[in-house]
Design a protein around this motif. Structure first.
Motif, short mmCIF file in Angstrom:
data_model
loop_
_atom_site.label_atom_id
_atom_site.label_comp_id
_atom_site.label_asym_id
_atom_site.label_seq_id
_atom_site.Cartn_x
_atom_site.Cartn_y
_atom_site.Cartn_z
N ALA A 256 47.60 35.08 47.75
CA ALA A 256 47.66 33.62 47.60
C ALA A 256 48.43 33.00 48.76
O ALA A 256 48.03 31.96 49.31
N TYR B 283 38.94 33.45 45.05
CA TYR B 283 38.08 34.48 45.65
C TYR B 283 36.64 33.98 45.79
O TYR B 283 36.01 34.16 46.85
N ASP C 90 44.74 35.23 36.36
CA ASP C 90 43.53 35.96 36.74
C ASP C 90 42.38 35.00 37.07
O ASP C 90 41.61 35.23 38.02
N ARG D 27 41.37 41.75 49.28
CA ARG D 27 41.18 41.46 47.85
C ARG D 27 40.22 42.46 47.23
O ARG D 27 40.43 42.94 46.11
N TYR E 164 48.14 29.02 41.63
CA TYR E 164 48.50 30.39 41.25
C TYR E 164 49.99 30.64 41.50
O TYR E 164 50.70 31.16 40.63
N MET F 176 48.46 40.07 44.29
CA MET F 176 47.76 38.79 44.23
C MET F 176 48.63 37.66 44.78
O MET F 176 48.11 36.73 45.41
N ARG F 177 49.92 37.73 44.57
CA ARG F 177 50.81 36.68 45.08
C ARG F 177 50.78 36.67 46.61
O ARG F 177 50.76 35.60 47.23
N ASN G 205 46.29 33.05 51.81
CA ASN G 205 45.23 32.06 51.71
C ASN G 205 45.70 30.69 52.15
O ASN G 205 44.97 29.94 52.81
N GLU H 74 43.06 33.26 40.49
CA GLU H 74 42.79 34.19 41.60
C GLU H 74 41.30 34.40 41.79
O GLU H 74 40.79 34.45 42.92
N HIS I 209 52.78 31.34 38.73
CA HIS I 209 53.50 32.61 38.83
C HIS I 209 55.01 32.38 38.82
O HIS I 209 55.76 33.11 38.16
N SER J 96 45.08 28.71 45.07
CA SER J 96 46.19 29.59 45.43
C SER J 96 47.53 28.90 45.21
O SER J 96 48.50 29.54 44.76
#
Length: 272
Positions: A246, A183, A176, A235, A153, A242-243, A249, A179, A157, A150
């Motif tokens: 993260a 997961y 992708d 999720r 990520y 997704m951000r 998380n 992420e 990003h 995360s």
């Protein structure tokens, strides 16, 4: 422990060297340095395993009861998982970041006295309890890797959003993939931690006279499962960006650290 202490000391020395070489590779992307760092990490894993086996033979129980033993085992889990992921997926930066955590955890164990064998009650050496602790540590290892994914990520990003095309960016998996890896790690961690809690409750019902369900660590462990389960639900339902997932998380991992180090008030969860 004195006769095998040199293994422990050598492990920390080589672990530090491995992390430093990985840091050099992180800055300069040097394949020779990367291979050297990975080789040292493999040696660290072998030494940790040898030390762990020697402790198991000396104590006649699986050494995950005291805080020293638990931190050492947690570090071993992180090294093992990072080596396995590197073998199958070759994500060098993941190995580097994961083993920063593993090294810090191992160094922390240096400052903790090892509880003498005679001080460990037979109540604390049942197979049920040892399985409970072992599953918890493996779940923590999975959550640690998920947190690292995360962080990677969010970093990527941010770099893409600011259009900063650096060589480091090319070494990262796609957004992708990062992420998806986070997961999968949480998918592994949640059932392991849930099973660990169930086994711990069963053990507590068998041997503890007190109302252990009111214990802070028990409460936070259940809360931790709930938070990560909520993360998996969001999720799966794809209702959050997704951000944002993260970020949640990382906050969940912070709660994990509080649960691991900050709750130490009961007789059966007291390590100090």
């Amino acid at each position: 422990m004195a006769d095998v202490r040199w293994i422990y000391d050598l492990t920390i020395f080589l672990y530090a060297a491995s992390v430093l070489f990985y840091f050099n590779d992180f800055l300069q992307s040097n394949r020779k340095v990367n291979r050297l760092a990975f080789g040292l990490l493999a040696v660290v894993w072998a030494l940790q395993t040898a030390f762990f086996v020697s402790q198991t033979m000396a104590k006649a129980y699986f050494p995950v009861i005291t805080l020293f033993e638990t931190l050492f085992f947690y570090s071993w889990v992180l090294v093992s998982l990072s080596l396995a992921i590197h073998y199958f997926f070759r994500i060098d930066l993941l190995v580097f970041f994961t083993n920063i955590i593993g090294f810090v955890v191992l160094v922390m164990s240096m400052f903790l006295p090892e509880t003498p064998i005679t001080a460990v009650s037979h109540i604390l050496t049942s197979e049920l309890l040892l399985t409970h602790v072992t599953l918890a540590m493996f779940s923590y290892g999975a959550f640690s890797l998920s947190m690292v994914f995360s962080v990677m990520y969010l970093f990527q990003h941010k770099m893409l959003k600011e259009r900063k095309w650096t060589p480091l960016l090319r070494r990262l998996p796609s957004l992708d993939q990062l992420e998806a890896y986070a997961y999968r790690m949480n998918m592994l961690g949640v059932p392991m931690l849930l099973l660990s809690i169930v086994l711990g409750i069963i053990w507590g019902k068998m041997v503890l006279p007190e109302k252990f369900l009111l214990d802070a660590k028990v409460f936070l462990s259940i809360l931790l499962v709930a938070v990560y389960s909520f993360w998996l639900y969001k999720r799966y339902r794809d209702t959050w960006q997704m951000r944002r997932l993260a970020q949640m998380n990382i906050l969940a991992f912070a709660l994990l650290l509080i649960n691991f180090f900050g709750t130490n008030t009961s007789n059966f969860h007291s390590w100090w």
